[in-house]
Write a protein that holds these residues in place. Sequence first.
Motif, PDB file in Angstrom:
ATOM      1  N   ASP A  53      -6.624   6.451 -41.475  1.00  0.00           N
ATOM      2  CA  ASP A  53      -6.679   7.397 -40.354  1.00  0.00           C
ATOM      3  C   ASP A  53      -5.281   7.859 -39.974  1.00  0.00           C
ATOM      4  O   ASP A  53      -5.052   9.044 -39.706  1.00  0.00           O
ATOM      5  N   ALA A  54      -4.350   6.911 -39.921  1.00  0.00           N
ATOM      6  CA  ALA A  54      -2.979   7.256 -39.533  1.00  0.00           C
ATOM      7  C   ALA A  54      -2.382   8.242 -40.534  1.00  0.00           C
ATOM      8  O   ALA A  54      -1.675   9.187 -40.164  1.00  0.00           O
ATOM      9  N   LEU A  55      -2.685   8.035 -41.814  1.00  0.00           N
ATOM     10  CA  LEU A  55      -2.145   8.933 -42.835  1.00  0.00           C
ATOM     11  C   LEU A  55      -2.829  10.293 -42.781  1.00  0.00           C
ATOM     12  O   LEU A  55      -2.191  11.328 -42.983  1.00  0.00           O
ATOM     13  N   LEU A  56      -4.121  10.260 -42.484  1.00  0.00           N
ATOM     14  CA  LEU A  56      -4.843  11.525 -42.322  1.00  0.00           C
ATOM     15  C   LEU A  56      -4.220  12.322 -41.181  1.00  0.00           C
ATOM     16  O   LEU A  56      -3.987  13.535 -41.286  1.00  0.00           O
ATOM     17  N   TYR A  57      -3.932  11.611 -40.107  1.00  0.00           N
ATOM     18  CA  TYR A  57      -3.297  12.236 -38.956  1.00  0.00           C
ATOM     19  C   TYR A  57      -1.964  12.861 -39.361  1.00  0.00           C
ATOM     20  O   TYR A  57      -1.656  14.014 -39.037  1.00  0.00           O
ATOM     21  N   ARG A  58      -1.184  12.087 -40.091  1.00  0.00           N
ATOM     22  CA  ARG A  58       0.143  12.572 -40.482  1.00  0.00           C
ATOM     23  C   ARG A  58       0.023  13.811 -41.359  1.00  0.00           C
ATOM     24  O   ARG A  58       0.736  14.796 -41.162  1.00  0.00           O
ATOM     25  N   GLU A  60      -2.843  15.881 -41.952  1.00  0.00           N
ATOM     26  CA  GLU A  60      -3.598  17.041 -41.502  1.00  0.00           C
ATOM     27  C   GLU A  60      -3.180  17.540 -40.134  1.00  0.00           C
ATOM     28  O   GLU A  60      -3.213  18.738 -39.863  1.00  0.00           O
ATOM     29  N   VAL A  61      -2.784  16.614 -39.250  1.00  0.00           N
ATOM     30  CA  VAL A  61      -2.424  17.061 -37.906  1.00  0.00           C
ATOM     31  C   VAL A  61      -0.944  17.441 -37.854  1.00  0.00           C
ATOM     32  O   VAL A  61      -0.581  18.565 -37.512  1.00  0.00           O
ATOM     33  N   LEU A  62      -0.072  16.506 -38.201  1.00  0.00           N
ATOM     34  CA  LEU A  62       1.351  16.764 -38.101  1.00  0.00           C
ATOM     35  C   LEU A  62       1.809  17.772 -39.146  1.00  0.00           C
ATOM     36  O   LEU A  62       2.312  18.847 -38.813  1.00  0.00           O
TER      37      LEU A  62
ATOM     38  N   ARG B  42      10.102  16.887 -38.882  1.00  0.00           N
ATOM     39  CA  ARG B  42       8.861  16.686 -38.134  1.00  0.00           C
ATOM     40  C   ARG B  42       8.968  15.458 -37.232  1.00  0.00           C
ATOM     41  O   ARG B  42       8.470  15.460 -36.115  1.00  0.00           O
ATOM     42  N   LEU B 111      -6.025  22.338 -32.789  1.00  0.00           N
ATOM     43  CA  LEU B 111      -7.094  21.660 -33.516  1.00  0.00           C
ATOM     44  C   LEU B 111      -8.466  22.079 -33.014  1.00  0.00           C
ATOM     45  O   LEU B 111      -9.447  22.049 -33.748  1.00  0.00           O
ATOM     46  N   ARG B 120     -12.170  24.100 -42.749  1.00  0.00           N
ATOM     47  CA  ARG B 120     -12.601  22.768 -42.319  1.00  0.00           C
ATOM     48  C   ARG B 120     -13.951  22.853 -41.634  1.00  0.00           C
ATOM     49  O   ARG B 120     -14.225  23.789 -40.914  1.00  0.00           O
ATOM     50  N   ARG B 127     -12.909  15.301 -35.859  1.00  0.00           N
ATOM     51  CA  ARG B 127     -12.265  14.034 -36.228  1.00  0.00           C
ATOM     52  C   ARG B 127     -10.756  14.112 -36.006  1.00  0.00           C
ATOM     53  O   ARG B 127     -10.153  13.205 -35.433  1.00  0.00           O
ATOM     54  N   LEU B 128     -10.165  15.217 -36.453  1.00  0.00           N
ATOM     55  CA  LEU B 128      -8.714  15.367 -36.313  1.00  0.00           C
ATOM     56  C   LEU B 128      -8.337  15.451 -34.836  1.00  0.00           C
ATOM     57  O   LEU B 128      -7.328  14.884 -34.402  1.00  0.00           O
ATOM     58  N   LEU B 131      -8.401  12.036 -33.492  1.00  0.00           N
ATOM     59  CA  LEU B 131      -7.222  11.275 -33.907  1.00  0.00           C
ATOM     60  C   LEU B 131      -6.010  11.688 -33.087  1.00  0.00           C
ATOM     61  O   LEU B 131      -5.204  10.849 -32.665  1.00  0.00           O
ATOM     62  N   LEU B 180      -6.955   3.610 -33.010  1.00  0.00           N
ATOM     63  CA  LEU B 180      -7.438   4.740 -33.802  1.00  0.00           C
ATOM     64  C   LEU B 180      -8.879   4.506 -34.250  1.00  0.00           C
ATOM     65  O   LEU B 180      -9.717   5.407 -34.210  1.00  0.00           O
TER      66      LEU B 180
END
Lengths: 400, 184
Positions: A53-58, A60-62, B42, B111, B120, B127-128, B131, B180
């Motif tokens: 999840d943390a990597l997904l966040y990094r 897709e979100v960040l 970033r 988002l 998407r 989900r995003l 998160l 999370l």
Amino acid sequence: MERAQNIHASGEELLGLLDGELPDSEARRVRAHLEACWQCRESSEELQRGIADALLYRREVLQGHLPRPPSPWAGLHAGMAAIDAATQPSWAERLSRALRRWLPATAALAACAAAVYEWGPELTRNEPAAVAVPAPAVQPRAVETAPERALPGPGVPTLPQRAPQPEATPGDELRVWRALRALNADLGEPVEVKRESGRVVVSATGLSPARRDRLEEALDSLPRVELAWTASPAAETRPGHADVRVSARAGLSAIEERLGGRAALDRVADRVLLASDDLLARAHALHRLAERFPPTVEARLSAEEQDMLAALVQEHRQAFAEQSVELKQSVRPVLEALEAAVPGPAGQQPVSSVWQEHARQSLAVTQQLDRVLTALLAGEDAGPGEALAARVAAALAEVR
Amino acid sequence: MTGKLNGEAATAPLSIAGWNNAMTLRDEVAQLYEEAREDVYRYLLTLGLHPPQAQEAAQDVFLRLYAALRKGDDIRNRRAWVFRVAHNHGLNVRAREARATPFAPELEAQLSDPGQGPERTLIERERLLCLQKAVASLSEQQRRCLHLRAEGLRYPEIGEVLGISPSTVGEFLRRALVRLRQRC
């Protein structure tokens, strides 16, 4: 200490194993346990899902949504070349010395070109103050913000002459506190700040070189500040409960049983005492600010400085509130095991609306809580566990 | 020695050995710069620097790395060093400009906006968003640990950056991951 294999691994151990942070013997033990224990294997997999999840966040979100860099990336080579040119001291020194002697106006320019702008962890107090490196190629736009060291004008020697400065003000000291806050250096680290002989003097004992460098880096650019480091054999960690070991007391055996064994009790106790340490550090930090900036001093600050102080105080109070919640939650299993009343939100003492006074109260109640928690969990008090638990509950209720 | 140094005019006469070393080091730093500059940029945005500041700071950090290496500093893990220095430098920049509001990208709004990522599905977007909110609800320390760990720093390195012990780093990471999972 050998642990029986039927006692579950802690979340910290599971994550530590996944991240390769456990010492070999512990890693072996936890791995062996995981082979035997489905529950812990499930817990470990749940942690791995958290990591995903943390990597997904990094990703897709960040990476997906933070703004792109506004300018094209500058090449590094011009800046690196300038640094190379500057790390030829004998040539540069000879040239600048010669020029300084004969041509004062151009000497400074040559010296500027020859000197290197060194800032960062490697800067020591003994080096002559740095000069901005000529690296316009690296900055994609004209420099609007002031560089950390101003380029001296023509005719000024490379060692800047400090003109007699006005006395350090409470506002100057406040800026130091803010810088320390940004580095988390105001929570229990052996750093002292006071105003003396017209300067804000920051002294610290027994800091590691890395930590010292970091503090210097942060404080160097502040006006009228002096740093005084004392080496000492003392370790960097602040005194806390790290060495307190839960002893086998009659009063604790009930808790031990309810929690599911000695290991579980150890874990809960460690968590509680660590949380109490953190809370105490915040309370001390707030109290220190209250002492350094009593209402009379606060009233004399400029509006901007008052805002700065309010922001610092608010940050600490926010963290204090969050950590007191965490502490209360971590103590809960202990109180439940002793069937003591779980504390409600109301305490006995009225809470002051003046933040300095509230800071004093907070420190007092937090210290009291720490004392009773240590007594309960470290076996210092010989009294019965239940009565002590009631005192813990009462002390917890006061922390707000 | 005339200008073989990337087309620069002749500068200080380096010895052949010194020149070779410097070239190798430059290539190494330049390569790390290529690989890591966006990540550092970033990371600085998550510290609240505005994009132009973050970009400038990111560039500066790599130059500092080069200067440190040229001086002979022994830097085992250069990527971790870069993030440590970026973190401190970022905090300094923020501290100096306390009056300016920190950079806060409108991630939740972005988002939530279906127009933003039509490829998407609704479920993926939710989900995003979940998160993002979960990360936003972490304590600052937990969030810092999460960001830095995701950039590949080990617990002692993260501890160095934040001034906490490696075991506390582990504990903060664990809490962050649990949060999370619980929320999303």
